[in-house]
Design a protein around this motif. Structure first.
Motif, PDB file in Angstrom:
ATOM      1  N   LYS A 103       0.807  -1.230   0.000  1.00  0.00           N
ATOM      2  CA  LYS A 103       0.000   0.000   0.000  1.00  0.00           C
ATOM      3  C   LYS A 103       0.839   1.278   0.000  1.00  0.00           C
ATOM      4  O   LYS A 103       0.375   2.337  -0.407  1.00  0.00           O
ATOM      5  CB  LYS A 103      -0.946   0.013   1.215  1.00  0.00           C
ATOM      6  CG  LYS A 103      -0.231   0.092   2.551  1.00  0.00           C
ATOM      7  CD  LYS A 103      -1.210   0.209   3.695  1.00  0.00           C
ATOM      8  CE  LYS A 103      -0.461   0.395   5.003  1.00  0.00           C
ATOM      9  NZ  LYS A 103      -1.346   0.635   6.128  1.00  0.00           N
ATOM     10  N   TRP A 104       2.090   1.186   0.432  1.00  0.00           N
ATOM     11  CA  TRP A 104       2.926   2.383   0.558  1.00  0.00           C
ATOM     12  C   TRP A 104       3.532   2.825  -0.774  1.00  0.00           C
ATOM     13  O   TRP A 104       4.011   3.958  -0.914  1.00  0.00           O
ATOM     14  CB  TRP A 104       4.066   2.113   1.560  1.00  0.00           C
ATOM     15  CG  TRP A 104       4.984   1.001   1.095  1.00  0.00           C
ATOM     16  CD1 TRP A 104       4.796  -0.340   1.248  1.00  0.00           C
ATOM     17  CD2 TRP A 104       6.197   1.151   0.354  1.00  0.00           C
ATOM     18  NE1 TRP A 104       5.811  -1.036   0.657  1.00  0.00           N
ATOM     19  CE2 TRP A 104       6.697  -0.152   0.109  1.00  0.00           C
ATOM     20  CE3 TRP A 104       6.907   2.261  -0.113  1.00  0.00           C
ATOM     21  CZ2 TRP A 104       7.879  -0.373  -0.594  1.00  0.00           C
ATOM     22  CZ3 TRP A 104       8.099   2.031  -0.806  1.00  0.00           C
ATOM     23  CH2 TRP A 104       8.563   0.717  -1.040  1.00  0.00           C
ATOM     24  N   ILE A 105       3.496   1.946  -1.756  1.00  0.00           N
ATOM     25  CA  ILE A 105       4.190   2.242  -3.023  1.00  0.00           C
ATOM     26  C   ILE A 105       3.450   3.348  -3.786  1.00  0.00           C
ATOM     27  O   ILE A 105       2.240   3.283  -3.980  1.00  0.00           O
ATOM     28  CB  ILE A 105       4.309   0.960  -3.882  1.00  0.00           C
ATOM     29  CG1 ILE A 105       5.191  -0.059  -3.147  1.00  0.00           C
ATOM     30  CG2 ILE A 105       4.864   1.285  -5.263  1.00  0.00           C
ATOM     31  CD1 ILE A 105       5.289  -1.416  -3.835  1.00  0.00           C
ATOM     32  N   GLY A 106       4.207   4.353  -4.161  1.00  0.00           N
ATOM     33  CA  GLY A 106       3.584   5.512  -4.821  1.00  0.00           C
ATOM     34  C   GLY A 106       2.937   6.461  -3.837  1.00  0.00           C
ATOM     35  O   GLY A 106       2.134   7.310  -4.234  1.00  0.00           O
ATOM     36  N   GLN A 107       3.258   6.306  -2.538  1.00  0.00           N
ATOM     37  CA  GLN A 107       2.639   7.133  -1.488  1.00  0.00           C
ATOM     38  C   GLN A 107       3.672   7.760  -0.539  1.00  0.00           C
ATOM     39  O   GLN A 107       3.486   8.868  -0.074  1.00  0.00           O
ATOM     40  CB  GLN A 107       1.711   6.283  -0.602  1.00  0.00           C
ATOM     41  CG  GLN A 107       0.759   5.375  -1.344  1.00  0.00           C
ATOM     42  CD  GLN A 107      -0.534   6.070  -1.745  1.00  0.00           C
ATOM     43  OE1 GLN A 107      -0.694   7.263  -1.561  1.00  0.00           O
ATOM     44  NE2 GLN A 107      -1.452   5.310  -2.291  1.00  0.00           N
ATOM     45  N   ARG A 108       4.734   6.995  -0.230  1.00  0.00           N
ATOM     46  CA  ARG A 108       5.670   7.434   0.815  1.00  0.00           C
ATOM     47  C   ARG A 108       6.655   8.466   0.290  1.00  0.00           C
ATOM     48  O   ARG A 108       7.191   8.314  -0.803  1.00  0.00           O
ATOM     49  CB  ARG A 108       6.459   6.216   1.354  1.00  0.00           C
ATOM     50  CG  ARG A 108       5.609   5.193   2.079  1.00  0.00           C
ATOM     51  CD  ARG A 108       5.483   5.449   3.559  1.00  0.00           C
ATOM     52  NE  ARG A 108       4.465   4.568   4.108  1.00  0.00           N
ATOM     53  CZ  ARG A 108       4.710   3.396   4.704  1.00  0.00           C
ATOM     54  NH1 ARG A 108       5.949   2.974   4.854  1.00  0.00           N
ATOM     55  NH2 ARG A 108       3.724   2.656   5.158  1.00  0.00           N
ATOM     56  N   MET A 109       6.916   9.473   1.127  1.00  0.00           N
ATOM     57  CA  MET A 109       7.888  10.510   0.787  1.00  0.00           C
ATOM     58  C   MET A 109       9.124  10.328   1.657  1.00  0.00           C
ATOM     59  O   MET A 109       9.399  11.124   2.544  1.00  0.00           O
ATOM     60  CB  MET A 109       7.286  11.897   1.004  1.00  0.00           C
ATOM     61  CG  MET A 109       6.240  12.265  -0.019  1.00  0.00           C
ATOM     62  SD  MET A 109       5.444  13.818   0.363  1.00  0.00           S
ATOM     63  CE  MET A 109       4.153  13.274   1.468  1.00  0.00           C
ATOM     64  N   SER A 110       9.823   9.229   1.462  1.00  0.00           N
ATOM     65  CA  SER A 110      11.069   8.993   2.192  1.00  0.00           C
ATOM     66  C   SER A 110      12.108   8.527   1.173  1.00  0.00           C
ATOM     67  O   SER A 110      11.766   8.244   0.018  1.00  0.00           O
ATOM     68  CB  SER A 110      10.859   7.951   3.289  1.00  0.00           C
ATOM     69  OG  SER A 110      10.321   6.770   2.742  1.00  0.00           O
ATOM     70  N   ASP A 111      13.372   8.479   1.652  1.00  0.00           N
ATOM     71  CA  ASP A 111      14.480   8.108   0.750  1.00  0.00           C
ATOM     72  C   ASP A 111      14.505   8.980  -0.498  1.00  0.00           C
ATOM     73  O   ASP A 111      14.240   8.491  -1.595  1.00  0.00           O
ATOM     74  CB  ASP A 111      14.408   6.625   0.382  1.00  0.00           C
ATOM     75  CG  ASP A 111      15.658   6.190  -0.367  1.00  0.00           C
ATOM     76  OD1 ASP A 111      16.680   6.918  -0.281  1.00  0.00           O
ATOM     77  OD2 ASP A 111      15.609   5.154  -1.050  1.00  0.00           O
ATOM     78  N   PRO A 112      14.862  10.235  -0.366  1.00  0.00           N
ATOM     79  CA  PRO A 112      15.283  10.873   0.887  1.00  0.00           C
ATOM     80  C   PRO A 112      14.098  11.446   1.670  1.00  0.00           C
ATOM     81  O   PRO A 112      13.088  11.830   1.074  1.00  0.00           O
ATOM     82  CB  PRO A 112      16.167  12.030   0.385  1.00  0.00           C
ATOM     83  CG  PRO A 112      15.525  12.421  -0.919  1.00  0.00           C
ATOM     84  CD  PRO A 112      15.001  11.154  -1.521  1.00  0.00           C
ATOM     85  N   ASP A 113      14.258  11.500   3.000  1.00  0.00           N
ATOM     86  CA  ASP A 113      13.317  12.274   3.806  1.00  0.00           C
ATOM     87  C   ASP A 113      13.474  13.744   3.422  1.00  0.00           C
ATOM     88  O   ASP A 113      14.577  14.203   3.141  1.00  0.00           O
ATOM     89  CB  ASP A 113      13.646  12.125   5.304  1.00  0.00           C
ATOM     90  CG  ASP A 113      13.243  10.761   5.815  1.00  0.00           C
ATOM     91  OD1 ASP A 113      12.594  10.002   5.060  1.00  0.00           O
ATOM     92  OD2 ASP A 113      13.578  10.457   6.979  1.00  0.00           O
ATOM     93  N   ILE A 114      12.380  14.446   3.421  1.00  0.00           N
ATOM     94  CA  ILE A 114      12.429  15.865   3.027  1.00  0.00           C
ATOM     95  C   ILE A 114      12.597  16.718   4.280  1.00  0.00           C
ATOM     96  O   ILE A 114      11.930  16.482   5.302  1.00  0.00           O
ATOM     97  CB  ILE A 114      11.148  16.255   2.260  1.00  0.00           C
ATOM     98  CG1 ILE A 114      10.959  15.320   1.057  1.00  0.00           C
ATOM     99  CG2 ILE A 114      11.219  17.708   1.795  1.00  0.00           C
ATOM    100  CD1 ILE A 114       9.625  15.461   0.352  1.00  0.00           C
ATOM    101  N   ASP A 115      13.495  17.676   4.206  1.00  0.00           N
ATOM    102  CA  ASP A 115      13.789  18.539   5.358  1.00  0.00           C
ATOM    103  C   ASP A 115      12.751  19.672   5.418  1.00  0.00           C
ATOM    104  O   ASP A 115      12.948  20.736   4.845  1.00  0.00           O
ATOM    105  CB  ASP A 115      15.209  19.089   5.213  1.00  0.00           C
ATOM    106  CG  ASP A 115      15.579  20.015   6.359  1.00  0.00           C
ATOM    107  OD1 ASP A 115      14.766  20.168   7.312  1.00  0.00           O
ATOM    108  OD2 ASP A 115      16.688  20.597   6.297  1.00  0.00           O
ATOM    109  N   LEU A 116      11.649  19.413   6.101  1.00  0.00           N
ATOM    110  CA  LEU A 116      10.541  20.379   6.108  1.00  0.00           C
ATOM    111  C   LEU A 116      10.901  21.661   6.861  1.00  0.00           C
ATOM    112  O   LEU A 116      10.529  22.762   6.445  1.00  0.00           O
ATOM    113  CB  LEU A 116       9.290  19.741   6.710  1.00  0.00           C
ATOM    114  CG  LEU A 116       8.817  18.424   6.057  1.00  0.00           C
ATOM    115  CD1 LEU A 116       7.499  17.982   6.671  1.00  0.00           C
ATOM    116  CD2 LEU A 116       8.675  18.583   4.556  1.00  0.00           C
TER     117      LEU A 116
END
Ligand SMILES: Cc1ncc(C[n+]2csc(CCOP(=O)(O)OP(=O)(O)O)c2C)c(N)n1
Ligand SMILES: [Mg+2]
Length: 589
Positions: free
Chosen positions: A512-525
């Motif tokens: 379920k996470w594929i095409g959804q997760r914003m990691s690798d890289p984590d974004i420096d908010l």
């Protein structure tokens, strides 16, 4: 912060766009948010060199979607429109999602666009042709209240007066006025005769029908289980008090939700359950058990009644709304057509006092239910923070400060934070368009600047990332605001959807996470905040770090700054956040 133009502003209007600028001033619009464009360079010049960049003051935005979202947030607090200027075609295209959000939220915004010269012989080669469309207003006509393309300065003045009147008259909404570039830039043939602006902005009073009020009062007086569904109402504290008095006089149960701004004290004994975006099982049960239901412009009355009652409700339904005036054949945001027994075509604020009067004091107040409001979030198994932890830590960091929640994430749990004043929560984005959170927060903060109310927005990471450059406008114009990001490093709402799909189809849920997760890289908010001059904190992942970061961030905003706190939260929505309808159908967002 006001950018002071050099030189002396021109004394009298000399060009078409001077008349437009002068009209905006006469409408007492304090700010015009914009991203620049050659199609309105005439108006831009008039705002700076004829009006001297004040009344209205230009607020530069890095994206047209933010320009509209800022006006949307401002209207949520004040009920009044700002002007927004968008470049021909492309700027309007960028603005569309935010216009749709404001439309669905019934918030007034005066949007000014521009077109290349309608007279083709006046167009510059290439670019003016790109700037020109046969019917530019068609881009937004289905989700603005009114639009126009005036052909002369006099017509533009009239058009703006009408636009303002429509935007501000209930039911409110965005309007669009498209200005011909040649009309803006051409010298005036002769001065326009003066105009008395106020005569063109008459208050359109929609007084409630006295007979319908008496009918509704009689029904409510004799009800055994009256219930109030309180939806779109104003930010007036007096109107808030009137609603509380009405509910108490009737001993009526009250349901509110997070689609719209705070409408009733959510920890009042009559308020049946913590508000959510969707209907909770507890609220649904109360609705199903009611014998007379008074809807004060509830968003999606039909859907709510159907969900709660499993079909047409047995209860008598009184609907107070003017919303039907806006319904059109393009947008289905009007929702399903509700079954209604008594319809009062008026704004709720105008109905509650006469209704209360008609009900009178004869009704002996019912004993108030005892409801347990204590709330403690379930501790997470792996020690990660939840959005509930974030909410409680933020409340602790703010102490007894007056706060306005300008935006909340999808994972918000209404039980974490009681609303006790109309400014405590300003409602959702209206149209479900993510990326609106930061802009709405900046607009609300602009309206609250100089008051003792601290504007706070809690945004999902997806929402924050799509709207993040709205923060530069806040930093640049010294608009204090606190943005806390509930960062689950995912467009998590849609993981829930993919999980449901997988289950329904017997396919692997773990994908379920594929095409959804914003990691690798984590974004420096926090870095995205810092890059724009805000103070950035985080990422924080533990309770102690969270408390420290929030305390520092509140300090920054108290001193007039802009702060972003990146809080790593575990993905997850509790069942109460999902609502009974979502649980049944799996549809959300
Ligand atoms: C402009 C836009 N694109 C896509 C969507 C579909 N959508 C609904 S919620 C959501 C996820 C939002 O992510 P985030 O703000 O991080 O909140 P989370 O679901 O992770 O709590 C998406 C992509 C939308 N509503 N609006
Ligand atoms: Mg997310």
């Amino acid at each position: 912060m006001i950018e002071q133009p050099a030189g002396t502003p021109a004394a009298a209007p000399q060009f078409g766009s001077d008349v437009v600028a002068q009209t905006l001033r006469s409408l007492q619009i304090p700010y015009i948010t914009l991203n620049p464009g050659a199609s309105f360079r005439g108006l831009h010049d008039s705002l700076v060199n004829f009006l001297g960049n004040r009344d209205p003051q230009l607020l530069l935005c890095l994206h047209e979607e933010h320009a509209v979202a800022i006006a949307h947030g401002y209207a949520k607090v004040t009920g009044r429109p700002l002007a927004v200027a968008v470049h021909s075609n492309v700027g309007l295209f960028h603005a569309t999602m935010a216009i749709f959000n404001a439309w669905c939220d019934r918030m007034p915004v005066v949007i000014i666009g521009a077109t290349g010269p309608v007279d083709a012989t006046r167009r510059r080669p290439w670019i003016d042709w790109i700037h020109t469309a046969r019917d530019q207003g068609a881009i937004v006509r289905s989700y603005v209240k009114w639009d126009d393309q005036p052909a002369s300065p006099a017509a533009a003045r009239e058009s703006l007066l009408r636009a303002m009147w429509h935007a501000e008259t209930a039911p409110r909404g965005p309007v669009y006025v498209n200005l011909d570039a040649h009309m803006q830039e051409a010298p005036l043939d002769a001065p326009l005769p003066p105009v008395n602006t106020t005569r063109y902005l008459p208050v359109a009073s929609a007084a409630p029908d006295a007979g319908r009020i008496r009918e509704a009062a009689a029904l409510l007086r004799s009800a055994q289980h009256p219930l109030l569904l309180i939806g779109r109402v104003s930010r007036s504290a007096a109107a808030w008090d009137a609603r509380v008095a009405l509910a108490e006089a009737l001993g009526a149960d009250v349901v509110t939700d997070l689609k719209v701004g705070a409408a009733f004290p959510t920890d009042h004994p009559l308020h049946v359950d913590a508000p959510g975006i969707l209907l909770s099982a507890t609220a649904a049960k109360a609705i199903a058990g009611a014998d007379v239901i008074l809807s004060l412009d509830w968003v999606d009355l039909a859907g709510t009644l159907h969900t709660a009652c499993g079909g047409e409700p047995a209860a008598t339904v009184i609907q107070v709304s003017l919303d039907h005036v806006l319904h059109n054949g393009w947008s289905m945001d009007h929702q399903a057509h509700p079954p209604v027994d008594v319809f009062i075509a008026a704004e709720p604020d105008a109905v509650v006092p006469p209704l209360q009067q008609a009900i009178g004091a004869a009704n002996a107040p019912r004993a108030l239910a005892q409801r347990d409001r204590s709330f403690a979030p379930a501790p997470s198994a792996n020690g990660e923070l939840s959005t509930d932890d974030l909410a409680l830590a933020l409340r602790a960091a703010l102490g007894d400060r007056r706060v306005s929640l300008a935006h909340l994430p999808l994972s918000w749990n209404g039980a974490c934070w009681p609303f006790r004043h109309p400014l405590d929560f300003l409602g959702s984005d209206g149209g479900g368009g993510i990326g609106a959170g930061p802009g709405i927060a900046v607009g609300a903060a602009l309206a609250l600047r100089g008051t003792d109310v601290l504007p706070v927005a809690i945004c999902g990471d997806g929402d924050f990332l799509m709207g993040a450059t709205a923060l530069w406008t806040a930093v640049h114009y010294r608009i204090p605001v606190l943005i806390v990001v509930a960062n689950n490093r995912s467009f998590y709402n849609d993981e829930v959807h993919q999980e449901r799909m997988a289950r329904a189809r017997g396919r692997p849920v773990e994908n379920k996470w594929i095409g959804q997760r914003m990691s690798d890289p984590d974004i420096d908010l926090a870095g995205i905040g810092r890059a724009q001059g805000a103070q950035g904190f985080g990422p924080v992942a533990t309770g102690d770090d969270l408390a420290t970061a929030l305390a520092a961030a509140v300090g920054v905003v108290t001193e007039g700054g802009v702060a972003v706190v990146d809080v790593r939260v575990q993905p997850g929505y509790t069942p109460s956040m999902m609502g009974v309808a979502a649980a049944a159908s799996g549809r959300r967002g």
